[in-house]
Design a protein around this motif. Sequence first.
Motif, PDB file in Angstrom:
ATOM      1  N   PHE A 133     -18.518  -8.305  27.218  1.00 45.31           N
ATOM      2  CA  PHE A 133     -19.564  -8.367  28.245  1.00 45.31           C
ATOM      3  C   PHE A 133     -19.325  -9.575  29.165  1.00 45.31           C
ATOM      4  CE2 PHE A 133     -21.609  -5.969  24.801  1.00 45.31           C
ATOM      5  CZ  PHE A 133     -22.011  -4.853  25.512  1.00 45.31           C
ATOM      6  N   TYR A 134     -18.957 -10.692  28.566  1.00 45.94           N
ATOM      7  CA  TYR A 134     -18.637 -11.876  29.364  1.00 45.94           C
ATOM      8  C   TYR A 134     -17.419 -11.599  30.254  1.00 45.94           C
ATOM      9  CZ  TYR A 134     -16.961 -16.542  30.587  1.00 45.94           C
ATOM     10  OH  TYR A 134     -16.525 -17.642  31.271  1.00 45.94           O
ATOM     11  N   PHE A 135     -16.422 -10.919  29.670  1.00 45.57           N
ATOM     12  CA  PHE A 135     -15.226 -10.570  30.450  1.00 45.57           C
ATOM     13  C   PHE A 135     -15.596  -9.698  31.649  1.00 45.57           C
ATOM     14  CE2 PHE A 135     -12.206  -7.028  31.108  1.00 45.57           C
ATOM     15  CZ  PHE A 135     -11.239  -7.728  31.801  1.00 45.57           C
ATOM     16  N   SER A 136     -16.497  -8.713  31.449  1.00 48.75           N
ATOM     17  CA  SER A 136     -16.902  -7.818  32.539  1.00 48.75           C
ATOM     18  C   SER A 136     -17.569  -8.605  33.666  1.00 48.75           C
ATOM     19  CB  SER A 136     -17.858  -6.738  32.016  1.00 48.75           C
ATOM     20  OG  SER A 136     -17.187  -5.878  31.120  1.00 48.75           O
ATOM     21  N   ARG A 137     -18.451  -9.530  33.300  1.00 51.84           N
ATOM     22  CA  ARG A 137     -19.120 -10.345  34.327  1.00 51.84           C
ATOM     23  C   ARG A 137     -18.104 -11.199  35.086  1.00 51.84           C
ATOM     24  NH1 ARG A 137     -22.779 -11.263  30.055  1.00 51.84           N
ATOM     25  NH2 ARG A 137     -22.003 -13.405  29.812  1.00 51.84           N
ATOM     26  N   LEU A 138     -17.155 -11.772  34.349  1.00 50.54           N
ATOM     27  CA  LEU A 138     -16.138 -12.614  34.961  1.00 50.54           C
ATOM     28  C   LEU A 138     -15.241 -11.786  35.881  1.00 50.54           C
ATOM     29  CD1 LEU A 138     -15.462 -15.636  34.674  1.00 50.54           C
ATOM     30  CD2 LEU A 138     -13.744 -15.017  32.983  1.00 50.54           C
ATOM     31  N   THR A 157     -13.401 -10.138  41.326  1.00 46.03           N
ATOM     32  CA  THR A 157     -12.840  -9.016  42.091  1.00 46.03           C
ATOM     33  C   THR A 157     -13.878  -8.302  42.946  1.00 46.03           C
ATOM     34  OG1 THR A 157     -13.229  -7.377  40.345  1.00 46.03           O
ATOM     35  CG2 THR A 157     -11.144  -8.620  40.258  1.00 46.03           C
ATOM     36  N   GLY A 158     -15.151  -8.530  42.659  1.00 43.69           N
ATOM     37  CA  GLY A 158     -16.206  -7.831  43.390  1.00 43.69           C
ATOM     38  C   GLY A 158     -16.497  -6.457  42.824  1.00 43.69           C
ATOM     39  N   LYS A 159     -15.795  -6.073  41.757  1.00 44.50           N
ATOM     40  CA  LYS A 159     -15.988  -4.758  41.143  1.00 44.50           C
ATOM     41  C   LYS A 159     -16.066  -4.908  39.630  1.00 44.50           C
ATOM     42  CE  LYS A 159     -13.128  -2.380  44.600  1.00 44.50           C
ATOM     43  NZ  LYS A 159     -12.634  -3.583  45.333  1.00 44.50           N
ATOM     44  N   TYR A 210     -13.203  -0.599  39.065  1.00 46.27           N
ATOM     45  CA  TYR A 210     -11.830  -0.919  39.476  1.00 46.27           C
ATOM     46  C   TYR A 210     -10.870   0.136  38.957  1.00 46.27           C
ATOM     47  CZ  TYR A 210      -7.442  -3.462  40.061  1.00 46.27           C
ATOM     48  OH  TYR A 210      -6.172  -3.825  40.428  1.00 46.27           O
ATOM     49  N   ARG A 211     -11.027   0.541  37.691  1.00 43.72           N
ATOM     50  CA  ARG A 211     -10.127   1.557  37.115  1.00 43.72           C
ATOM     51  C   ARG A 211     -10.302   2.896  37.812  1.00 43.72           C
ATOM     52  NH1 ARG A 211      -9.660   2.172  30.741  1.00 43.72           N
ATOM     53  NH2 ARG A 211      -7.675   1.080  31.049  1.00 43.72           N
ATOM     54  N   GLU A 212     -11.519   3.256  38.101  1.00 44.05           N
ATOM     55  CA  GLU A 212     -11.765   4.533  38.790  1.00 44.05           C
ATOM     56  C   GLU A 212     -11.091   4.551  40.153  1.00 44.05           C
ATOM     57  OE1 GLU A 212     -15.980   4.795  38.911  1.00 44.05           O
ATOM     58  OE2 GLU A 212     -16.170   5.589  36.864  1.00 44.05           O
ATOM     59  N   GLU A 213     -11.219   3.465  40.893  1.00 42.15           N
ATOM     60  CA  GLU A 213     -10.618   3.407  42.220  1.00 42.15           C
ATOM     61  C   GLU A 213      -9.094   3.434  42.141  1.00 42.15           C
ATOM     62  OE1 GLU A 213     -12.092   0.073  44.372  1.00 42.15           O
ATOM     63  OE2 GLU A 213     -14.131   0.884  44.554  1.00 42.15           O
ATOM     64  N   MET A 214      -8.529   2.765  41.178  1.00 43.86           N
ATOM     65  CA  MET A 214      -7.077   2.756  41.009  1.00 43.86           C
ATOM     66  C   MET A 214      -6.574   4.142  40.604  1.00 43.86           C
ATOM     67  SD  MET A 214      -5.872  -0.163  41.865  1.00 43.86           S
ATOM     68  CE  MET A 214      -7.159  -0.174  43.131  1.00 43.86           C
ATOM     69  N   ASN A 215      -7.326   4.838  39.785  1.00 47.14           N
ATOM     70  CA  ASN A 215      -6.922   6.186  39.378  1.00 47.14           C
ATOM     71  C   ASN A 215      -6.958   7.162  40.541  1.00 47.14           C
ATOM     72  OD1 ASN A 215      -6.308   5.685  36.717  1.00 47.14           O
ATOM     73  ND2 ASN A 215      -8.370   6.178  35.960  1.00 47.14           N
ATOM     74  N   ASN A 216      -7.884   6.953  41.464  1.00 46.00           N
ATOM     75  CA  ASN A 216      -8.001   7.836  42.623  1.00 46.00           C
ATOM     76  C   ASN A 216      -6.809   7.701  43.569  1.00 46.00           C
ATOM     77  OD1 ASN A 216     -10.415   8.977  41.826  1.00 46.00           O
ATOM     78  ND2 ASN A 216     -11.667   7.454  42.908  1.00 46.00           N
TER      79      ASN A 216
END
Length: 298
Positions: A268-273, A278-280, A285-291
Amino acid sequence: MDIRKREGFSGERHIIVLPTSRYQTIIANLPIKETYVTKIGFFPNAKYHYAERSLGAQENILLICLDGAGTVELNNEESYRIKENEALCIPRNTPHRYFADKLAPWTVMWIHFYTPNTKLFTQDEVKIIPVFGADRMRRIQHNFSELLELADQEVSLPNLLSSANYLLLILTDVFLAKEEVIDKQNILLQKCVDYMNQNYQQELSLADLARVSNVSPSYLSAIFKKYTEKSPIDFLIHIRIEKACMYLKMTDLKLYQISDKVGYQDSFYFSRLFKKNTGKSPKKYREEMNNINPFPLN
């Protein structure tokens, strides 16, 4: 018995270049104005070398010790011991005397010079100047040799311009050159960044990074701020986020697995960081990269 010697050392070069009126006329019209040499000399292994000027000299005197040691005394009060690869500038009109060490007499290069750039090339406070780095000392010796040869030639505008330029190169290397310090800082920085890249998965504190770099935490922080505009820990976070981006793009690892791989046990801390940097969110971020990935992960 106190033996003192002013000249006559084996291998000595000693040139006075000032006295002619023609010299003064040319100097007055030089683009470099008053930055010029009046006397120059090289005294190797100068046993019993001694010089004293109760009223000082009209010019600044730069002493550069190549070997052995010598002592400079100013105003009958301050005393400075100069050793190998050290320099000292005696300001003009300062009463002084200097002499070679009795047991290890110095090999010394000296230059009497004028300059209007006193803030750059002389000092408000006299101090010993360490000449760090073999390359820097080689440059100084090379430019001094060229200056010595030019001083021994006929007085002419081209020779005096060249002499002034060699003098400026020497003064720059003695008073202004910081490249060795910068090189050491760059090496230190690179060493620390390499360590971060190899160990970003581990828990690393500022104290850990400073210990590995063999400097204090405050000094390490200052170096990182100077060259990266980040603190060491912020730079480590930058590396970890870059690695996390790679895992999110190139693997199907779960978020908690990626978090652990980049040094964070708390996902959870990693996600906030991650979002802060990155702003995402990692998921977004993974969804956008997969697209945009021609080979999307299933």
